[in-house]
Write an enzyme that holds these catalytic residues in place. Structure first.
Site, PDB file in Angstrom:
ATOM      1  N   CYS A 281       0.169   3.865   2.754  1.00 31.39           N
ATOM      2  CA  CYS A 281       0.682   3.193   4.066  1.00 31.39           C
ATOM      3  C   CYS A 281       2.154   3.570   4.010  1.00 31.39           C
ATOM      4  CB  CYS A 281       0.333   1.674   4.359  1.00 31.39           C
ATOM      5  SG  CYS A 281      -1.456   1.021   3.891  1.00 31.39           S
TER       6      CYS A 281
ATOM      7  N   CYS B 101       0.871  -1.361  -0.066  1.00 36.25           N
ATOM      8  CA  CYS B 101      -0.037   0.034  -0.033  1.00 36.25           C
ATOM      9  C   CYS B 101       0.699   1.351  -0.015  1.00 36.25           C
ATOM     10  CB  CYS B 101      -0.917   0.028   1.204  1.00 36.25           C
ATOM     11  SG  CYS B 101      -1.820   1.298   1.536  1.00 36.25           S
TER      12      CYS B 101
END
Length: 146
Positions: A72, A69
């Site tokens: 993230c 991600c």
């Protein structure tokens, strides 16, 4: 005297400490690590996640994330830097949703990053998405002060 229970960021052992406004020194009873070095703990094992999130008596701030991600990855240093500002005031935890799917399901995580705050083992707030550092710090302040 009041006490707090806090997980060592080095060995994850639970430590019971007298509750104070500030600490000059605090070491883990198991590994001798510095408890004031507040860094996020990775909890990819569900049993360990349950033990720590249900035992720690300061607010627990969880970053649900995944390696693949992009947002993230962008948020990870913000989360780690913010953690340094709250030694023994909050426990910062990272949960890789690919490795600890049980924890992600328990909290109904549908998008990442999602940041969840717990107090006494119960969810008190959550935010979704990668926040800029000032916004995340303001949110963390609000969680810790309540």
């Amino acid at each position: 005297m009041d006490y707090i229970v806090y997980a060592c960021p080095h060995c994850r052992a639970l430590n019971k400490l007298p509750k104070k406004d500030s600490y000059k020194k605090a070491v883990c009873g198991k590994c001798g690590g510095n408890l004031l070095e507040n860094k996020p703990i990775s909890l990819d094992n569900y049993d360990e996640f349950q033990k720590i999130t249900s035992s720690v008596t300061v607010p627990v701030i969880i970053d649900f994330w995944a390696e693949w991600c992009g947002p993230c990855q962008m948020f990870a240093p913000i989360f780690a830097n913010t953690a340094k500002n709250y030694p023994l005031k909050a426990q910062f935890v990272k949960v890789d949703t690919d490795k600890n799917q049980q924890a992600a399901m328990q909290f109904g995580i549908r998008s990442i990053p999602t940041i969840v705050a717990l107090k006494d083992g119960k969810e008190i707030d959550r935010v979704m998405g990668a926040l800029p550092e000032p916004s995340f710090a303001m949110w963390a302040d609000k969680i810790i002060e309540n």
